[in-house]
Write an enzyme that holds these catalytic residues in place. Structure first.
Site, PDB file in Angstrom:
ATOM      1  N   HIS A 191      33.865  30.427  38.868  1.00  0.00           N
ATOM      2  CA  HIS A 191      34.495  29.068  39.346  1.00  0.00           C
ATOM      3  C   HIS A 191      33.372  28.527  40.172  1.00  0.00           C
ATOM      4  CE1 HIS A 191      38.001  29.904  36.973  1.00  0.00           C
ATOM      5  NE2 HIS A 191      38.936  30.075  38.024  1.00  0.00           N
TER       6      HIS A 191
ATOM      7  N   CYS B 127      42.801  31.945  41.853  1.00  0.00           N
ATOM      8  CA  CYS B 127      41.335  32.084  41.760  1.00  0.00           C
ATOM      9  C   CYS B 127      40.490  30.852  42.173  1.00  0.00           C
ATOM     10  CB  CYS B 127      41.040  32.683  40.392  1.00  0.00           C
ATOM     11  SG  CYS B 127      41.393  31.657  38.986  1.00  0.00           S
TER      12      CYS B 127
HETATM   13  N1  LIG Z   1      41.883  35.493  35.171  1.00  0.00           N
HETATM   14  C1  LIG Z   1      41.816  35.029  36.493  1.00  0.00           C
HETATM   15  O1  LIG Z   1      40.722  34.562  36.886  1.00  0.00           O
HETATM   16  C2  LIG Z   1      43.024  35.307  37.543  1.00  0.00           C
HETATM   17  C3  LIG Z   1      42.601  35.029  38.882  1.00  0.00           C
HETATM   18  C4  LIG Z   1      43.451  35.163  39.795  1.00  0.00           C
HETATM   19  C5  LIG Z   1      44.773  35.388  39.353  1.00  0.00           C
HETATM   20  N2  LIG Z   1      45.078  35.825  38.184  1.00  0.00           N
HETATM   21  C6  LIG Z   1      46.498  36.341  37.644  1.00  0.00           C
HETATM   22  O2  LIG Z   1      46.388  37.765  37.549  1.00  0.00           O
HETATM   23  C7  LIG Z   1      47.227  37.895  36.583  1.00  0.00           C
HETATM   24  C8  LIG Z   1      46.818  38.794  35.343  1.00  0.00           C
HETATM   25  O3  LIG Z   1      45.811  37.960  35.013  1.00  0.00           O
HETATM   26  P1  LIG Z   1      44.914  38.339  33.761  1.00  0.00           P
HETATM   27  O4  LIG Z   1      43.965  37.034  33.474  1.00  0.00           O
HETATM   28  O5  LIG Z   1      44.243  39.675  33.870  1.00  0.00           O
HETATM   29  O6  LIG Z   1      45.630  38.325  32.260  1.00  0.00           O
HETATM   30  P2  LIG Z   1      45.406  39.167  30.922  1.00  0.00           P
HETATM   31  O7  LIG Z   1      44.050  39.315  30.823  1.00  0.00           O
HETATM   32  O8  LIG Z   1      46.282  38.442  30.046  1.00  0.00           O
HETATM   33  O9  LIG Z   1      46.140  40.702  31.351  1.00  0.00           O
HETATM   34  C9  LIG Z   1      47.593  40.673  31.567  1.00  0.00           C
HETATM   35  C10 LIG Z   1      48.133  42.180  31.944  1.00  0.00           C
HETATM   36  O10 LIG Z   1      49.519  42.274  32.102  1.00  0.00           O
HETATM   37  C11 LIG Z   1      50.045  43.302  31.369  1.00  0.00           C
HETATM   38  N3  LIG Z   1      51.373  42.729  30.804  1.00  0.00           N
HETATM   39  C12 LIG Z   1      51.546  41.798  30.134  1.00  0.00           C
HETATM   40  N4  LIG Z   1      52.902  41.782  30.027  1.00  0.00           N
HETATM   41  C13 LIG Z   1      53.534  42.888  30.542  1.00  0.00           C
HETATM   42  C14 LIG Z   1      54.595  43.339  30.662  1.00  0.00           C
HETATM   43  N5  LIG Z   1      55.875  42.894  29.971  1.00  0.00           N
HETATM   44  N6  LIG Z   1      54.890  44.485  31.204  1.00  0.00           N
HETATM   45  C15 LIG Z   1      53.810  45.282  31.734  1.00  0.00           C
HETATM   46  N7  LIG Z   1      52.530  44.727  31.807  1.00  0.00           N
HETATM   47  C16 LIG Z   1      52.408  43.513  30.921  1.00  0.00           C
HETATM   48  C17 LIG Z   1      48.960  43.452  30.218  1.00  0.00           C
HETATM   49  O11 LIG Z   1      49.174  44.670  29.734  1.00  0.00           O
HETATM   50  P3  LIG Z   1      48.949  44.991  28.091  1.00  0.00           P
HETATM   51  O12 LIG Z   1      47.396  45.149  28.020  1.00  0.00           O
HETATM   52  O13 LIG Z   1      49.669  46.334  27.843  1.00  0.00           O
HETATM   53  O14 LIG Z   1      49.727  43.887  27.279  1.00  0.00           O
HETATM   54  C18 LIG Z   1      47.573  43.376  30.937  1.00  0.00           C
HETATM   55  O15 LIG Z   1      47.444  44.604  31.420  1.00  0.00           O
HETATM   56  C19 LIG Z   1      48.119  36.868  35.994  1.00  0.00           C
HETATM   57  O16 LIG Z   1      49.389  36.488  36.836  1.00  0.00           O
HETATM   58  C20 LIG Z   1      47.095  35.573  36.543  1.00  0.00           C
HETATM   59  O17 LIG Z   1      47.591  34.444  36.646  1.00  0.00           O
HETATM   60  C21 LIG Z   1      44.246  35.732  37.102  1.00  0.00           C
END
Ligand SMILES: NC(=O)c1ccc[n+]([C@@H]2O[C@H](COP(=O)([O-])OP(=O)(O)OC[C@H]3O[C@@H](n4cnc5c(N)ncnc54)[C@H](OP(=O)(O)O)[C@@H]3O)[C@@H](O)[C@H]2O)c1
Length: 357
Positions: A261, A137
């Protein structure tokens, strides 16, 4: 091609991680953009199976991540932690889906393109593993503007300081900042060393209190004192721009902003630059909005750009000591262009390519 596209016309899309911070924004984006998808299947962990989420105005039941969940899927977006993508993206690809992965698991894999549709859309076609990676991001929040300036002037060096929002650390980051703000609201904290830290106690996913503070550390500690986030910005910028030797110095700082950001950028180019030439490029670059009239108080701030799609650029100045360098301030929504929107745009590039077959 496997999947539903061939028989039903519109391709089937899977959103893996539909319940997370990025997944939630993704469902909104899929509801707003042109409706090019047939079925949209929502996948998360077994903890969320059976929950109903709204996409395109319809309630859709979340299914647990499993091999069968990819049956008939043409494009699978992965918005899950790195280790989940590392394990499951190749499985989805082996079942015929093109994976667009938002995690850090594959970004630097030489066999996985790292794509920003405004900058290097052609790279999406070369995907020997069936996986396309979406940049981090922080990189995404500046790369559309920097790509446009690079195409005109030729970048030779970048020095970047980030001002990163709590939601960059996912839902846990947002929850922690809101809780911390609740603890300091209405107080006179912030006048004695350690008083904020004492009031907040456990700072959650941040290595220090974030309310009434800034934290000069994002990601994990790597060699020689750099953080993983700083190395991502450096390595990913080089890969996207096709400049493997570009000198880049990055300092990543977390600030008490929920979403959005910002980056202060010192960019050096091959030849002399002027603010008016930079303005002309930025004012016409797809995906960029120029907001640069400081005399009228016009410059981008995260509170003003949150929820919007473009990269906002302001405070463009020629460096006082270097006629080949510009200073600028860039803001973008880390959950939209910084994550979900770019992933949706890549998926649309893949869908268009399949439709043309
Ligand atoms: N936040 C940002 O600004 C941003 C920007 C770019 C990229 N990212 C990347 O995008 C990804 C998601 O980030 P996020 O911020 O959305 O994280 P988050 O809010 O913690 O959400 C994580 C998601 O992954 C699922 N998950 C976790 N463990 C799992 C498993 N074992 N099997 C299946 N599903 C699983 C969760 O499902 P449950 O709800 O069922 O647990 C939830 O839907 C990460 O790799 C992060 O680095 C984030």
């Amino acid at each position: 091609m496997t999947g539903a596209a061939g028989c039903a016309g519109k391709p089937t899309l899977a959103v893996v991680g539909a319940t997370g911070a990025v997944g939630t924004v993704m469902l909104g984006i899929l509801s707003e953009r042109a409706d090019i998808w047939g079925e949209i299947r929502l996948i998360a962990s077994a903890r969320s199976a059976g929950r109903k989420l709204t996409v395109r105005g319809e309630q859709v039941e979340v299914v647990a991540l499993a091999e069968e969940a990819f049956e008939g899927v043409d494009v699978a977006m992965f918005d899950v932690p790195d280790e989940v993508s590392a394990r499951w993206a190749p499985i989805a690809a082996s079942r015929g889906a093109v994976v667009v992965d938002n995690s850090g698991a594959f970004r630097m894999d030489p066999e996985v393109p790292l794509v920003v549709p405004e900058v290097n859309p052609h790279a999406a076609r070369m995907r020997p593993r069936g996986i396309i990676a979406n940049p981090n991001c922080t990189t995404l929040s500046m790369i559309v503007a920097m790509g446009a300036l690079h195409a005109e002037f030729g970048l030779t060096e970048l020095v970047v300081s980030s001002y990163q929002a709590a939601s960059g650390a996912g839902k846990a980051g947002v929850d922690a900042l809101r809780e911390q703000l609740g603890k300091v609201a209405g107080s006179d904290l912030g006048s004695q060393p350690g008083d904020v830290r004492g009031a907040i106690g456990d700072s959650g996913p941040f290595p220090g209190p974030l309310a009434l503070n800034v934290v000069p550390f994002a990601g994990s500690l790597q060699e020689d004192g750099w953080t993983s986030e700083e190395l991502k910005v450096r390595n990913e910028t080089r890969k996207i721009l096709g400049l493997p030797g570009l000198p880049i110095a990055v300092t990543c700082v977390r600030v008490p902003v929920i979403t959005g950001h910002s980056l202060a950028v010192h960019a050096r180019f091959e030849r002399e630059v002027t603010v008016s030439a930079a303005h002309e490029i930025l004012a016409t670059a797809p995906g960029v909005v120029l907001c640069d009239d400081p005399a009228q108080g016009e410059f981008p701030t995260p509170a003003d750009v949150v929820g919007t799609d473009p990269t906002w650029v302001g405070r463009v100045r020629r460096a006082l000591d270097d006629p080949c360098a510009l200073e600028l301030f860039v803001c973008g929504d880390n959950l939209r262009k910084g994550a979900a929107l770019n992933t949706a745009q890549i998926a649309e590039v893949v869908a268009a390519e399949r439709a043309a077959l």
